[in-house]
Design a protein around this motif. Structure first.
Motif, short mmCIF file in Angstrom:
data_model
loop_
_atom_site.label_atom_id
_atom_site.label_comp_id
_atom_site.label_asym_id
_atom_site.label_seq_id
_atom_site.Cartn_x
_atom_site.Cartn_y
_atom_site.Cartn_z
N THR A 103 0.85 -1.20 0.00
CA THR A 103 0.00 0.00 0.00
C THR A 103 0.88 1.24 0.00
N ALA A 104 1.98 1.19 0.78
CA ALA A 104 2.89 2.34 0.81
C ALA A 104 3.51 2.54 -0.55
N GLU A 105 3.90 1.42 -1.20
CA GLU A 105 4.48 1.54 -2.55
C GLU A 105 3.50 2.25 -3.49
N GLU A 106 2.22 1.82 -3.41
CA GLU A 106 1.21 2.43 -4.30
C GLU A 106 0.97 3.88 -3.93
N MET A 107 0.94 4.12 -2.61
CA MET A 107 0.61 5.47 -2.14
C MET A 107 1.67 6.47 -2.55
N PHE A 108 2.97 6.06 -2.41
CA PHE A 108 4.05 7.03 -2.64
C PHE A 108 4.70 6.90 -4.01
N GLY A 109 4.43 5.81 -4.72
CA GLY A 109 5.01 5.63 -6.06
C GLY A 109 6.44 5.09 -6.05
N TRP A 110 6.95 4.83 -4.88
CA TRP A 110 8.27 4.20 -4.77
C TRP A 110 8.08 2.71 -4.61
N ASN A 111 9.04 1.85 -5.18
CA ASN A 111 8.95 0.46 -4.74
C ASN A 111 10.07 0.19 -3.73
N LEU A 112 9.88 -0.86 -3.02
CA LEU A 112 10.73 -1.13 -1.85
C LEU A 112 12.24 -1.04 -2.17
N PRO A 113 12.73 -1.76 -3.25
CA PRO A 113 14.17 -1.70 -3.49
C PRO A 113 14.67 -0.27 -3.70
N GLU A 114 13.78 0.60 -4.33
CA GLU A 114 14.22 1.98 -4.61
C GLU A 114 14.37 2.79 -3.33
N ILE A 115 13.42 2.58 -2.42
CA ILE A 115 13.34 3.50 -1.27
C ILE A 115 14.11 2.98 -0.06
N LYS A 116 14.35 1.69 -0.07
CA LYS A 116 15.03 1.09 1.09
C LYS A 116 16.38 1.77 1.27
N GLY A 117 16.70 2.19 2.51
CA GLY A 117 17.98 2.84 2.81
C GLY A 117 17.90 4.34 2.71
N LYS A 118 16.75 4.87 2.19
CA LYS A 118 16.62 6.33 2.08
C LYS A 118 16.06 6.87 3.39
N PRO A 119 16.43 8.12 3.72
CA PRO A 119 15.87 8.69 4.95
C PRO A 119 14.37 8.95 4.79
N ILE A 120 13.67 8.87 5.91
CA ILE A 120 12.19 9.03 5.88
C ILE A 120 11.81 10.40 5.33
N THR A 121 12.74 11.38 5.49
CA THR A 121 12.43 12.75 5.05
C THR A 121 12.18 12.83 3.54
N ILE A 122 12.55 11.74 2.84
CA ILE A 122 12.29 11.73 1.38
C ILE A 122 10.78 11.83 1.10
N LEU A 123 10.00 11.40 2.14
CA LEU A 123 8.54 11.45 1.96
C LEU A 123 7.93 12.74 2.54
N HIS A 124 8.78 13.59 3.14
CA HIS A 124 8.26 14.82 3.75
C HIS A 124 8.14 15.93 2.72
N GLU A 125 7.07 16.66 2.83
CA GLU A 125 6.91 17.78 1.90
C GLU A 125 7.82 18.92 2.34
N GLN A 126 7.87 19.15 3.65
CA GLN A 126 8.79 20.13 4.19
C GLN A 126 9.33 19.63 5.52
N ASN A 127 10.42 20.29 5.93
CA ASN A 127 11.04 19.87 7.20
C ASN A 127 10.10 20.10 8.36
N LEU A 128 10.23 19.21 9.37
CA LEU A 128 9.42 19.41 10.56
C LEU A 128 9.91 20.66 11.29
N THR A 129 8.92 21.39 11.86
CA THR A 129 9.34 22.56 12.65
C THR A 129 9.88 22.04 13.98
#
Ligand code: ADP
Length: 619
Positions: A42-68
């Motif tokens: 579901t996450a793959e479908e939701m974000f358009g990434w597949n697991l091998p692509e996103i694995k090892g990337k920081p979670i911030t890759i899914l953030h629209e902007q930095n957390l305050t």
């Protein structure tokens, strides 16, 4: 590790993996440093990434902007105390698009209570958010509607205390809400005379019988009364108990005033008004109709129109419904009154349409008085004509009876004055001459009377002939010579020199001219001038006799052509006359089909004109 309590044909880890993969929420597992380690399908479908692509990337890759800072603080305070952190935020997809989601991050602990990673469960709530947004918009819209609407929106509690009203009511009443909030609505706004009735309407509404279309006035801060039409709704809490009343009101003051004005006009029209439906039923009448017919309004409304109409439905001859006319004006007819009398009326009728229904609007005037007056006038005219005829006949007979002996008086005095039967002394001659003069005067007077009365009695006929105007005028000026030369009055002619042929009664024409000329010389002082004008116009001959005499006051000019009318001073012995000359002139001119006219100024002179229409036979 949980042991599933049944004999599954697959391993527990397969079951857990299936559960994770089948979840409708996106599930992301990160290491303690927020590096993505796993995402479900579901996450793959939701974000358009597949697991091998996103694995090892920081979670911030899914953030629209930095957390305050604040967000970080709140999040870590939850996570470090072992609590999941839940919030709503936007997240970014591989293609850069974002969506709104509900996120729950939970810290994952080892058996020794050490964080070995985080589990993020993400639910796409874009649709809910949109629904919520549109709901908020609707609420905003409603609020601004209530704020700007040109209707009163008011909320009262169960006791009738003012809880809320909108800016329109503030404007209308002159009271701001904060001034009167909590006050009793009825004490503040309802005029004394209406308090009891409106309170009972309110009580009924609170008891669950809301009212629609109740009309009552409210009193403004200025003391003015505004008429409002109300639509009430009882407000209920979740348990269904009535907590208050929502009242929506329309200011109908202008409408009511306009209706009242119309009603006043309708009721006070000088004529009667009837409104009749296509079913021949009288729908409305005004007060004047009742006055004319003697019926009360309630005796007419709802009845067939033949209660008043002499034709009406029974005869099936209504000109509008049966004969298809759209209306008529000035119909001379009658209206049936309660006492059975038919009064004469003058009626206008018009087909009208009100809210899609067709009616006849009848407006009528009672013309009884006019009819009576007309009949009286006709009677009076007939009586006057008969009296005049009798007078003329009497005069004609009388003058004839007078003329016969008078002729012998004149004849015998002539014989005497000619001394055929013997000489007379000077005194006798003077007396006989006086007898002859007076006799002649009396004779001309009687002749005038006879002529006039004969004309009036319709006995005089015209004897038309064609003659030359110059010749006729020459003869007349000779006749009047003694009158003018005695006073040294100049007689002038002002007319075209060529022959003017006229077609008229020669004798009567000369009589007209003689009367005018003898008047002119009578009323013109010595050395004055008399001028005769004549002109042949297209279809008539126009003649004028103008003098430089004493003139006729304006007040007398209108009556001077009537028999026996004389201007006052001339009644003195200075100008003897009968007051018949001019009326004879007018009669003779009118017998020819012509008209007489007069222009005169006192002290300057008079001009009498007359016309003789050209009736010359063509052959
Ligand atoms: P009579 O001359 O016999 O009185 P008429 O009918 O001829 O009767 O005239 C009526 C009156 O009109 C006269 O008495 C006189 O007052 C006035 N009238 C007529 N013609 C003239 C005129 N040319 N100038 C002034 N007054 C006139």
């Amino acid at each position: 590790m949980y042991n599933l309590e049944f004999n599954a044909p697959v391993s527990n880890s397969k079951i857990f993996e299936d559960m994770i993969q089948q979840s409708t929420d996106a599930i992301i597992y990160t290491t303690p440093d927020f590096t993505i380690n796993f995402v479900n399908r579901t996450a793959e479908e939701m974000f358009g990434w597949n697991l091998p692509e996103i694995k090892g990337k920081p979670i911030t890759i899914l953030h629209e902007q930095n957390l305050t800072l604040q967000q970080k603080k709140e999040m870590f305070s939850d996570l470090y105390s072992g609590e999941p952190h839940e919030f709503e935020d936007t997240r970014k997809c591989k293609d850069g698009s974002t969506f709104y989601c509900q996120i729950k991050i939970s810290p994952l602990f080892t058996e020794k209570s050490r964080i070995y990673g985080y589990l993020g469960i993400i639910r796409d709530i874009t649709e809910e958010k949109q629904n919520e947004d549109s709901l908020i918009k609707e609420i905003d819209l409603l609020t601004s509607l209530i704020g700007t609407a040109r209707v009163i929106v008011a909320v009262l509690d169960r006791q009738g205390k003012i809880v809320y009203y909108n800016p329109y009511m503030e404007k209308l009443s002159g009271y701001e809400l904060k001034e009167v909030k909590g006050e009793n609505w009825f004490s503040r706004f309802i005029p004394e005379k209406e308090k009891e009735r409106t309170r009972s309407v309110f009580k009924k509404a609170i008891a669950g019988h809301p009212n629609e279309g109740n009309v009552n006035p409210i009193v403004t801060k200025e003391g003015k009364e505004i008429i409002v039409e109300w639509y009430d709704t009882a407000l209920k809490n979740d348990d269904g108990e009535v907590t208050g009343l929502l009242a929506i009101g329309n200011d109908i003051t202008q409408r009511v005033e306009a209706e009242e004005k119309l009603k006043t006009i309708h009721e006070n029209m000088p004529g009667g008004i009837l409104m009749i439906g296509q079913d021949y039923i009288i729908k409305d009448v005004n007060y004047r109709t009742c006055e004319i017919t003697g019926y009360k309004k309630e005796e007419l409304v709802g009845q067939l129109c033949d209660i008043v109409c002499p034709k009406g439905s029974a005869s099936k001859k209504c000109p509008i419904w049966e004969e298809g006319q759209k209306g008529f004006r000035g119909m001379d007819t009658t209206i049936k009154c309660k006492n059975g009398i038919k009064k004469p009326i003058l009626k206008n009728a018009q087909e009208i349409s009100i809210k899609g229904d067709t009616y006849i609007l009848e407006m009528f005037q009672d013309i009884s008085e006019r009819k009576n007056a007309e009949e009286n006038a006709i009677e009076a005219k007939k009586a006057a004509e008969e009296a005049n005829q009798a007078k003329s006949e009497f005069l004609a007979n009388m003058s004839h009876e007078l003329r016969t002996p008078l002729n012998s008086v004149i004849g015998f005095s002539d014989i005497l004055s000619k001394e055929v039967k013997g000489e007379l002394n000077d005194n006798q001659k003077k007396y006989v001459s006086n007898i002859a003069k007076s006799g002649n005067h009396l004779l001309s007077l009687i002749n005038d009377i006879l002529d006039l009365s004969k004309i009036e009695a319709g006995q005089k006929q015209l004897e038309y002939s064609i003659f030359d105007l110059h010749e006729a005028l020459d003869e007349i000026s000779k006749l009047t010579k003694p009158l003018t030369s005695k006073k040294n009055i100049g007689l002038q002619m002002d007319m075209p020199s060529e022959d003017i042929r006229i077609y008229a009664d020669r004798k009567k024409f000369k009589q007209i001219m003689y009367n005018l000329l003898s008047n002119a010389s009578k009323f013109t002082p010595a050395k004055g001038t008399i001028t005769i004008f004549a002109s042949q116009e297209k279809d008539k001959l126009k003649v004028a006799v103008s003098d430089t005499g004493i003139g006729i006051p304006e007040a007398d000019q209108a009556t001077i052509f009537e028999p026996f009318q004389q201007v006052k001073p001339s009644k003195s012995s200075e100008h003897k006359g009968t007051g018949l000359g001019l009326s004879l002139v007018r009669e003779l001119v009118e017998m020819h089909g012509g008209q007489v006219g007069l222009k005169s100024e006192v002290g300057k002179g008079s001009t009498f004109t007359f016309t003789i229409p050209d009736k010359t036979p063509t052959d």
